[in-house]
Design a protein around this motif. Structure first.
Motif, mmCIF file in Angstrom:
data_model
loop_
_atom_site.group_PDB
_atom_site.id
_atom_site.type_symbol
_atom_site.label_atom_id
_atom_site.label_comp_id
_atom_site.label_asym_id
_atom_site.label_seq_id
_atom_site.Cartn_x
_atom_site.Cartn_y
_atom_site.Cartn_z
ATOM 1 N N LEU A 1 0.838 -1.244 0.022
ATOM 2 C CA LEU A 1 -0.069 -0.173 0.098
ATOM 3 C C LEU A 1 0.870 1.293 -0.112
ATOM 4 O O LEU A 1 0.617 2.402 -0.179
ATOM 5 N N LEU B 1 -0.264 8.139 12.729
ATOM 6 C CA LEU B 1 -0.992 7.112 13.204
ATOM 7 C C LEU B 1 -0.804 7.053 14.612
ATOM 8 O O LEU B 1 -1.815 6.923 15.539
ATOM 9 N N ARG C 1 -1.536 9.966 16.720
ATOM 10 C CA ARG C 1 -3.028 10.384 17.111
ATOM 11 C C ARG C 1 -3.363 9.419 17.932
ATOM 12 O O ARG C 1 -4.233 9.857 19.003
ATOM 13 N N LEU C 2 -3.058 8.169 17.989
ATOM 14 C CA LEU C 2 -3.340 7.318 19.073
ATOM 15 C C LEU C 2 -3.095 7.828 20.555
ATOM 16 O O LEU C 2 -3.829 7.694 21.639
ATOM 17 N N ASP D 1 -5.273 10.771 21.512
ATOM 18 C CA ASP D 1 -6.584 10.471 21.763
ATOM 19 C C ASP D 1 -6.682 9.716 23.221
ATOM 20 O O ASP D 1 -7.525 9.882 23.788
ATOM 21 N N GLY E 1 -0.905 -3.286 13.754
ATOM 22 C CA GLY E 1 -2.199 -3.205 14.452
ATOM 23 C C GLY E 1 -2.095 -4.232 15.808
ATOM 24 O O GLY E 1 -3.022 -4.497 16.445
ATOM 25 N N GLU E 2 -0.966 -4.942 15.543
ATOM 26 C CA GLU E 2 -0.783 -5.884 16.633
ATOM 27 C C GLU E 2 -0.144 -5.521 18.169
ATOM 28 O O GLU E 2 -0.061 -6.311 18.879
ATOM 29 N N HIS F 1 -7.118 -12.038 14.774
ATOM 30 C CA HIS F 1 -5.880 -10.990 14.049
ATOM 31 C C HIS F 1 -6.354 -10.723 12.631
ATOM 32 O O HIS F 1 -6.656 -11.815 11.803
ATOM 33 N N PRO G 1 -4.615 -8.037 9.848
ATOM 34 C CA PRO G 1 -4.470 -9.436 9.167
ATOM 35 C C PRO G 1 -3.985 -10.548 9.881
ATOM 36 O O PRO G 1 -3.596 -10.088 11.190
ATOM 37 N N LEU H 1 -2.313 -13.629 11.585
ATOM 38 C CA LEU H 1 -1.068 -14.060 12.045
ATOM 39 C C LEU H 1 -0.519 -15.458 11.686
ATOM 40 O O LEU H 1 -1.616 -16.111 11.684
ATOM 41 N N VAL I 1 -9.555 3.378 14.334
ATOM 42 C CA VAL I 1 -8.926 3.465 15.531
ATOM 43 C C VAL I 1 -7.988 4.562 15.641
ATOM 44 O O VAL I 1 -7.633 5.073 16.636
ATOM 45 N N SER I 2 -7.086 4.887 14.539
ATOM 46 C CA SER I 2 -6.481 6.120 14.452
ATOM 47 C C SER I 2 -6.362 6.412 12.878
ATOM 48 O O SER I 2 -6.574 5.614 11.984
ATOM 49 N N TRP I 3 -6.082 7.742 12.786
ATOM 50 C CA TRP I 3 -5.988 8.088 11.260
ATOM 51 C C TRP I 3 -5.244 9.537 11.145
ATOM 52 O O TRP I 3 -4.728 9.746 12.013
ATOM 53 N N TRP J 1 -5.223 7.770 5.635
ATOM 54 C CA TRP J 1 -4.486 6.763 6.158
ATOM 55 C C TRP J 1 -5.396 6.240 7.348
ATOM 56 O O TRP J 1 -5.378 6.979 8.108
ATOM 57 N N ALA J 2 -5.591 4.980 7.696
ATOM 58 C CA ALA J 2 -6.225 4.681 8.849
ATOM 59 C C ALA J 2 -5.785 3.040 9.465
ATOM 60 O O ALA J 2 -5.714 2.280 8.517
ATOM 61 N N LEU J 3 -5.853 3.280 10.797
ATOM 62 C CA LEU J 3 -6.130 1.809 11.409
ATOM 63 C C LEU J 3 -7.178 1.531 11.543
ATOM 64 O O LEU J 3 -7.994 2.079 12.416
ATOM 65 N N THR K 1 -7.803 -6.946 16.269
ATOM 66 C CA THR K 1 -6.511 -5.985 15.882
ATOM 67 C C THR K 1 -6.845 -5.248 14.751
ATOM 68 O O THR K 1 -7.787 -5.499 14.138
ATOM 69 N N ALA K 2 -6.103 -4.205 14.298
ATOM 70 C CA ALA K 2 -6.343 -3.314 13.193
ATOM 71 C C ALA K 2 -5.544 -3.332 12.219
ATOM 72 O O ALA K 2 -4.557 -4.067 12.074
ATOM 73 N N LEU L 1 -4.207 -1.485 8.681
ATOM 74 C CA LEU L 1 -3.682 -0.425 8.064
ATOM 75 C C LEU L 1 -4.198 -0.191 6.448
ATOM 76 O O LEU L 1 -4.032 -1.079 5.783
ATOM 77 N N HIS L 2 -5.027 0.817 6.207
ATOM 78 C CA HIS L 2 -5.568 0.811 4.910
ATOM 79 C C HIS L 2 -5.844 2.425 4.499
ATOM 80 O O HIS L 2 -5.971 3.276 5.567
ATOM 81 N N THR M 1 -11.741 9.530 14.737
ATOM 82 C CA THR M 1 -11.517 8.360 15.357
ATOM 83 C C THR M 1 -12.823 7.868 15.739
ATOM 84 O O THR M 1 -13.673 8.535 16.127
#
Lengths: 352, 314
Positions: free
Chosen positions: A134, A144, A147-148, A151, A244-245, B46, B48, B50, B73-75, B93-95, B103-104, B106-107, B119
């Motif tokens: 991506l 990102l 921001r976390l 927040d 995200g992990e 999960h 993506p 694991l 969750v975040s951007w 972009w965001a989680l 889990t989040a 990314l895209h 958020t």
């Protein structure tokens, strides 16, 4: 075998937006000379050479082999390389001396960050199946994380701007810094976002540069340097690759490395490798650094961030604090990977 | 100070990756417009997925469907997208934690404007119109809950994914290399001598034996001696000559380090060590600051150089 190892010399090239050749060889020559001179060591007295760099910065395979020219590698030398910040090459050299396979070592990091579009090149350090395709740039990934932390109420944009202002003010006495000068946090906060919630001042500049560190074991260190910076602890740890992990607002690998390295409570100074303002705040919390600890007297990576040597330079500048007598106990920190994924802590003390 | 020479350098490679049992099923799912998450021993899902359980280190075998809708969750916001990113107009972009996942992922989010990002915002997958088993089968996310239904299974399991990587650099020479290249553009070969060991390098480089830059400039002949060579018999992508042909190390008269180049103009099996050769230059009109100004080397017909004359330069 040596039970103690010390930093006995350090040198770096000035951090500049664009300097030197893609190969980095010409930049390294004077840096080696200066580092060896500060250590009182001859080129042929170096038992082990170890470097950190990346082919992705140079855009060609085995680019680090070029840099060996700067050593003068004939007759053959003992040499190694890591494809990461040279702080990890430092770790390899440290272990090499501890294991008795070398008495002295020169560690160097180099790279021309400006040769490509750095924040895009760094997308390739991400998971190659689900993330790198991506092309998320390194500044957006850091945003990102910021921001976390915002927040969650762990940092504020104001606190981030204050980190930038303090760093720039400190960098005015650092001749190697790329960014320096007095800055008013209010003024910084009036600037536009580059990647919301990060503004320009929150992000390290793109820097070309290089650094070299000289190590020696026990008696050898005492012979070469009046006041070596003794390494009393080093450790590095890593967090999971998936963004995200992990909880991006904590830095578990930094906390674990600090514990394993025995980061002392009575630290005088810490050089933290935080390429983004919020990351310094996250690291201070993860490392338990109180207000008494002087953070980044050099200005830190926010004022000059040459890829693959900025982490090594943090250790070098922490060691200089000890070698010059300005500090009794200092820590150098290096990070690698996206959003503080991997962290190394080195504790340096005046007495072994 | 003279300006250094710089030139664009573009590299590209299509990375082809085997996916294995977990990512293979995940990518097969994407092709069929389904998102699969992996369940670890602690019950967490999960996305993506694991491949290994981070706690027990056991291979993950259980994959479960999650929803194509989720929560940011975040951007962050990108005003000027870079080459290769999911969208070519400003995007977020965001989680994103998909419904059913712990889990989040990314895209990119095609939100239209920064003001729409926040958020906790709800988003859904916008599928690519040509899915083939790749993370880019998710074209991006879009605000809101609407989600397309899964498609019928599209055929064989996906086992491989290919990701094209294209990078652009500016390659910069040293001042010494710059002088060498500028002389080449005038049809001259310039060597440089190491101040310590006195060896002459063409092209110039920091002396690899002494670790010091070369200083003194030395004119070098376009005549030389083949020190060693190989016959190329293997075809490869981008090959410009038809095999067999000879690539040789040529020690130019006046230099201490040979350069690699082509030996043409005679059958490959007649090239030999010690053969005397001379540079064949392209038409002057084509000369640039490039070693390609010399098309190849050609035998001169002189007697072969004795082995002793080049034995220290192999």
């Amino acid at each position: 075998m040596s039970e103690t190892v010390a930093v006995i010399g350090f040198a770096q090239a000035a951090n500049r937006p664009s300097a030197g050749t893609t190969s980095g060889v010409e930049t390294l020559v004077p840096v080696f000379q200066e580092a060896l001179q500060s250590a009182g060591l001859g080129r042929r007295e170096v038992d082990f050479w170890c470097s950190g760099s990346s082919d992705y910065l140079a855009g060609r395979a085995f680019s680090f082999v070029n840099a060996v020219d700067a050593i003068g590698a004939f007759p053959p030398i003992s040499e190694s390389h890591v494809e990461m910040d040279a702080a990890w090459a430092f770790y390899e050299a440290y272990v090499k001396i501890l294991a008795g396979e070398a008495e002295t070592a020169l560690v160097y990091g180099f790279g021309k960050s400006s040769a490509g579009l750095l924040r895009r090149v760094l997308a390739l350090q991400l998971d190659p199946y689900v993330t790198a395709p991506l092309w998320p740039d390194s500044v957006s990934v850091a945003a990102l994380q910021a921001r976390l932390a915002l927040d969650a109420g762990i940092v504020t944009e104001r606190a981030m701007a204050e980190v930038a202002a303090r760093s720039r003010a400190d960098a005015t006495t650092n001749p190697y810094a790329q960014v320096s000068g007095p800055a008013d946090p209010e003024y910084l906060l009036a600037g536009p976002y580059v990647a919301d919630p990060l503004r320009r001042h929150d992000c390290a500049p793109v820097s070309d540069g290089a650094a070299a560190l000289v190590l020696a074991g026990g008696e050898r260190a005492r012979r070469h340097r009046e006041r070596p910076a003794w390494i009393t602890g080093v450790a590095h740890r890593i967090d999971p690759q998936g963004l995200g992990e992990r909880d991006l607002t904590a830095v578990p690998s930094a906390s674990a490395a600090a514990e394993a390295a025995g980061l002392p409570d009575d630290l005088d100074v810490a050089e933290l490798h935080a390429p983004f303002t919020h990351q310094e705040l996250l690291l201070r919390a993860a490392l338990g650094l109180g207000d008494r600890v002087r953070i980044n007297p050099s200005g830190g990576a926010l004022c000059g961030n040459p890829m693959f040597s900025a982490g090594l330079a943090r250790i070098g500048m922490a060691a200089e604090q000890v070698m010059t007598g300005r500090a009794r106990k200092a820590a150098g920190h290096a990070t690698s990977g996206p959003a503080l994924q991997q962290n190394l802590i080195c504790v340096l003390e005046a007495e072994s | 100070m003279e300006t250094v020479l710089a030139a664009p350098l573009e590299i590209g490679f299509d990375y082809t990756r085997s996916l294995g049992p977990v990512l293979g099923r995940f990518m097969t799912g994407l092709r069929d417009r389904r998102v699969l998450g992996s369940r670890t021993a602690d019950g967490r899902i999960h996305v993506p997925p694991l491949e290994y359980d981070p706690v027990t280190h056991a291979p993950v075998t259980e994959l479960v469907d999650v929803q194509p809708t989720g929560t940011v969750v975040s951007w962050t916001w990108t005003d000027r997208p870079l080459d290769g990113q999911p969208l070519d107009r400003p995007f977020g972009w965001a989680l994103i934690r998909l419904d059913g996942a712990d889990t989040a992922l990314l895209h990119a989010v095609d939100a239209g404007s920064r003001d729409r990002m926040h958020t906790g915002m709800r988003v859904h997958i916008r599928w690519s119109s040509s899915p083939h088993g790749h993370i880019r089968d998710i074209e991006c996310f879009a605000p809101g809950e609407t989600a397309a239904a899964p498609a019928e299974s599209g055929g064989d399991p996906v086992t491989i994914m290919t990701t094209p990587i294209r990078l652009a650099y500016t390659h910069t020479t040293s001042p010494e290399e710059g002088r060498y290249l500028r002389e080449l553009a005038e049809g001259r070969l310039l060597g440089q001598r190491c101040p310590v060991c006195r060896k002459v390098y063409v092209p110039p480089r920091v002396c690899p034996a002494d670790g010091v830059p070369t200083e003194e400039e030395v004119a070098v002949s376009e005549h030389g001696t083949v020190t060693t060579f190989c016959v190329v018999n293997v075809p490869f992508a981008g090959q410009r000559l038809e095999p067999p042909y000879v690539v040789a190390q040529i020690l130019l008269d006046g230099a201490d380090m040979p350069i690699p180049h082509l030996i043409l103009g005679l059958p490959a099996d007649e090239v030999r060590m010690g053969m005397r050769v001379a540079a064949v230059w392209r038409d002057r009109a084509e000369w640039t600051t490039s070693p390609t100004n010399i098309a190849h080397f050609l035998p001169t017909g002189e007697p072969d150089a004795p082995y002793e004359s080049y034995e220290d330069h192999l």
